[in-house]
Scaffold this active site. Structure first.
Site, PDB file in Angstrom:
ATOM      1  N   LYS A  15       0.839  -1.219   0.000  1.00 31.73           N
ATOM      2  CA  LYS A  15       0.000   0.000   0.000  1.00 31.73           C
ATOM      3  C   LYS A  15       0.870   1.264   0.000  1.00 31.73           C
ATOM      4  CE  LYS A  15      -2.076  -1.009   3.866  1.00 31.73           C
ATOM      5  NZ  LYS A  15      -1.333  -2.246   4.185  1.00 31.73           N
ATOM      6  N   ARG A 162      11.343  -1.350  11.016  1.00 31.73           N
ATOM      7  CA  ARG A 162      10.287  -1.005  11.975  1.00 31.73           C
ATOM      8  C   ARG A 162      10.184  -2.065  13.068  1.00 31.73           C
ATOM      9  NH1 ARG A 162       5.144   0.581   8.254  1.00 31.73           N
ATOM     10  NH2 ARG A 162       4.123  -0.666   9.850  1.00 31.73           N
TER      11      ARG A 162
HETATM   12  P1  AP5 Z   1       4.895  -1.567   1.811  1.00 27.00           P
HETATM   13  O1  AP5 Z   1       4.516  -0.756   0.616  1.00 27.00           O
HETATM   14  O2  AP5 Z   1       5.667  -0.905   2.883  1.00 27.00           O
HETATM   15  O3  AP5 Z   1       3.614  -2.325   2.398  1.00 27.00           O
HETATM   16  P2  AP5 Z   1       2.343  -1.761   3.163  1.00 27.00           P
HETATM   17  O4  AP5 Z   1       1.151  -2.450   2.609  1.00 27.00           O
HETATM   18  O5  AP5 Z   1       2.317  -0.259   3.160  1.00 27.00           O
HETATM   19  O6  AP5 Z   1       2.660  -2.335   4.603  1.00 27.00           O
HETATM   20  P3  AP5 Z   1       2.552  -1.671   6.047  1.00 27.00           P
HETATM   21  O7  AP5 Z   1       3.258  -2.624   6.961  1.00 27.00           O
HETATM   22  O8  AP5 Z   1       3.065  -0.277   6.061  1.00 27.00           O
HETATM   23  O9  AP5 Z   1       1.046  -1.701   6.257  1.00 27.00           O
HETATM   24  P4  AP5 Z   1       0.313  -1.759   7.591  1.00 27.00           P
HETATM   25  O10 AP5 Z   1      -1.052  -1.517   7.107  1.00 27.00           O
HETATM   26  O11 AP5 Z   1       0.495  -2.947   8.430  1.00 27.00           O
HETATM   27  O12 AP5 Z   1       1.062  -0.650   8.442  1.00 27.00           O
HETATM   28  P5  AP5 Z   1       0.634   0.809   8.890  1.00 27.00           P
HETATM   29  O13 AP5 Z   1       1.852   1.623   8.906  1.00 27.00           O
HETATM   30  O14 AP5 Z   1      -0.551   1.275   8.141  1.00 27.00           O
HETATM   31  O15 AP5 Z   1       5.701  -2.844   1.256  1.00 27.00           O
HETATM   32  C1  AP5 Z   1       6.252  -3.807   2.146  1.00 27.00           C
HETATM   33  C2  AP5 Z   1       7.608  -4.277   1.596  1.00 27.00           C
HETATM   34  O16 AP5 Z   1       7.399  -4.973   0.356  1.00 27.00           O
HETATM   35  C3  AP5 Z   1       8.589  -3.143   1.282  1.00 27.00           C
HETATM   36  O17 AP5 Z   1       9.881  -3.568   1.613  1.00 27.00           O
HETATM   37  C4  AP5 Z   1       8.476  -2.950  -0.241  1.00 27.00           C
HETATM   38  O18 AP5 Z   1       9.687  -2.495  -0.820  1.00 27.00           O
HETATM   39  C5  AP5 Z   1       8.115  -4.354  -0.710  1.00 27.00           C
HETATM   40  N1  AP5 Z   1       7.215  -4.365  -1.847  1.00 27.00           N
HETATM   41  C6  AP5 Z   1       6.109  -3.572  -2.019  1.00 27.00           C
HETATM   42  N2  AP5 Z   1       5.500  -3.885  -3.184  1.00 27.00           N
HETATM   43  C7  AP5 Z   1       6.219  -4.900  -3.737  1.00 27.00           C
HETATM   44  C8  AP5 Z   1       6.080  -5.673  -4.948  1.00 27.00           C
HETATM   45  N3  AP5 Z   1       5.065  -5.455  -5.800  1.00 27.00           N
HETATM   46  N4  AP5 Z   1       6.995  -6.639  -5.193  1.00 27.00           N
HETATM   47  C9  AP5 Z   1       8.017  -6.874  -4.318  1.00 27.00           C
HETATM   48  N5  AP5 Z   1       8.215  -6.177  -3.167  1.00 27.00           N
HETATM   49  C10 AP5 Z   1       7.311  -5.205  -2.885  1.00 27.00           C
HETATM   50  O19 AP5 Z   1       0.121   0.530  10.406  1.00 27.00           O
HETATM   51  C11 AP5 Z   1       1.014   0.199  11.430  1.00 27.00           C
HETATM   52  C12 AP5 Z   1       0.251   0.124  12.729  1.00 27.00           C
HETATM   53  O20 AP5 Z   1      -0.334   1.416  13.041  1.00 27.00           O
HETATM   54  C13 AP5 Z   1      -0.929  -0.842  12.762  1.00 27.00           C
HETATM   55  O21 AP5 Z   1      -0.534  -2.161  13.072  1.00 27.00           O
HETATM   56  C14 AP5 Z   1      -1.804  -0.229  13.875  1.00 27.00           C
HETATM   57  O22 AP5 Z   1      -1.296  -0.541  15.157  1.00 27.00           O
HETATM   58  C15 AP5 Z   1      -1.617   1.258  13.648  1.00 27.00           C
HETATM   59  N6  AP5 Z   1      -2.639   1.811  12.748  1.00 27.00           N
HETATM   60  C16 AP5 Z   1      -2.445   2.309  11.500  1.00 27.00           C
HETATM   61  N7  AP5 Z   1      -3.602   2.710  10.970  1.00 27.00           N
HETATM   62  C17 AP5 Z   1      -4.562   2.449  11.879  1.00 27.00           C
HETATM   63  C18 AP5 Z   1      -5.964   2.612  11.883  1.00 27.00           C
HETATM   64  N8  AP5 Z   1      -6.621   3.123  10.829  1.00 27.00           N
HETATM   65  N9  AP5 Z   1      -6.645   2.242  12.998  1.00 27.00           N
HETATM   66  C19 AP5 Z   1      -6.015   1.741  14.064  1.00 27.00           C
HETATM   67  N10 AP5 Z   1      -4.678   1.545  14.117  1.00 27.00           N
HETATM   68  C20 AP5 Z   1      -3.956   1.884  13.034  1.00 27.00           C
END
Ligand code: AP5
Length: 217
Positions: A15, A162
């Site tokens: 994402k 992270r």
């Molecule tokens: P990346 O693009 O970083 O993946 P992502 O989907 O953004 O993963 P996140 O871990 O950031 O999502 P998340 O939803 O768990 O975390 P968030 O920060 O929102 O890609 C991942 C890896 O793969 C990278 O190394 C990239 O280079 C590689 N990659 C990408 N695309 C690729 C491809 N096509 N092919 C090969 N490699 C690829 O949330 C973190 C925490 O915050 C949550 O756990 C929660 O505690 C809190 N939080 C956030 N939002 C909320 C909410 N709305 N409500 C409550 N708590 C929340």
């Protein structure tokens, strides 16, 4: 009328990677709830202290705190024409609150692309992820390595892993997604807004599918 896009999908599906590219291509600001929480943690705000407790366990931060943070972010001038949402909404209560908030801003949810990939791929992507300290650019040690290990190609800042990318926390985050966020797939499908995209393909192929959905027909 402003345009709001919700990028849905499990942790590690890509994402953030896609949101950065799409934001540049469309001019919409990238609003990442995870990045906003991490900024608050870094700044040691009250919200940051609360968020850290949940994030370190792989649990969701409370709906009330999350909704208030997003409302504040979307009221800033750069979101006057809409936003590309990454990580919000994540529960049905957040989705309902989001619709109400957008009505106040004179908009609505326009598209909900949902990226999908198998669990083992998500784990592999997250365990090899390196994130840039300054602006959150993401790299992967195998799929997208930086030119110089530990240094961001874009802004030269330090790359770090992270805390919530530890294997046990990643597994918990995926469970939490299945229990609480997957409900939004049906929620937005019922409203005719959802498009599923195979996120397990190379970055450029996923981007092409996203742009095809978002560009006006
Ligand atoms: P990346 O693009 O970083 O993946 P992502 O989907 O953004 O993963 P996140 O871990 O950031 O999502 P998340 O939803 O768990 O975390 P968030 O920060 O929102 O890609 C991942 C890896 O793969 C990278 O190394 C990239 O280079 C590689 N990659 C990408 N695309 C690729 C491809 N096509 N092919 C090969 N490699 C690829 O949330 C973190 C925490 O915050 C949550 O756990 C929660 O505690 C809190 N939080 C956030 N939002 C909320 C909410 N709305 N409500 C409550 N708590 C929340």
């Amino acid at each position: 009328m402003p345009t709001y896009i919700v990028l849905l999908g499990p942790p590690g599906v890509g994402k953030g990677t896609q949101a950065k590219i799409i934001a540049e291509r469309t001019g919409l600001p990238h609003v990442s709830s995870g990045d906003l929480f991490r900024e608050n943690i870094h700044g040691q705000t009250e919200l940051g202290k609360l968020a850290q407790i949940y994030i370190n366990k792989g649990e969701l931060v409370t709906d009330d705190a999350t909704i208030a943070m997003i409302r504040e972010r979307l009221s800033r001038p750069d979101c006057a024409f809409g936003a590309l949402m990454d990580g919000f909404p994540r529960t049905p209560a957040q989705a309902d609150a989001f619709s109400e908030m957008l009505a106040d801003f004179g908009g609505k949810v326009d598209h909900v692309p949902c990226l999908l990939a198998p669990e083992e791929m998500l784990v592999e992507r997250l365990s090899g992820r390196w994130t840039c300290r300054a602006q959150g650019h993401v790299f992967h040690q195998r799929h997208n390595p930086p030119q110089k290990p530990g240094v961001c190609d874009m802004d030269g800042s330090e790359l770090y892993q992270r805390d919530d990318d530890k294997i046990e926390t990643v597994r918990r985050r995926i469970q939490v997604y299945a229990a609480q966020t997957e409900l939004l797939i049906a929620y937005y499908r019922r409203r005719g807004l959802l498009t599923e995209i195979d996120g397990g393909r190379p970055v450029e192929e996923v981007t092409a599918d996203l742009l095809a959905i978002l560009e006006p027909k």
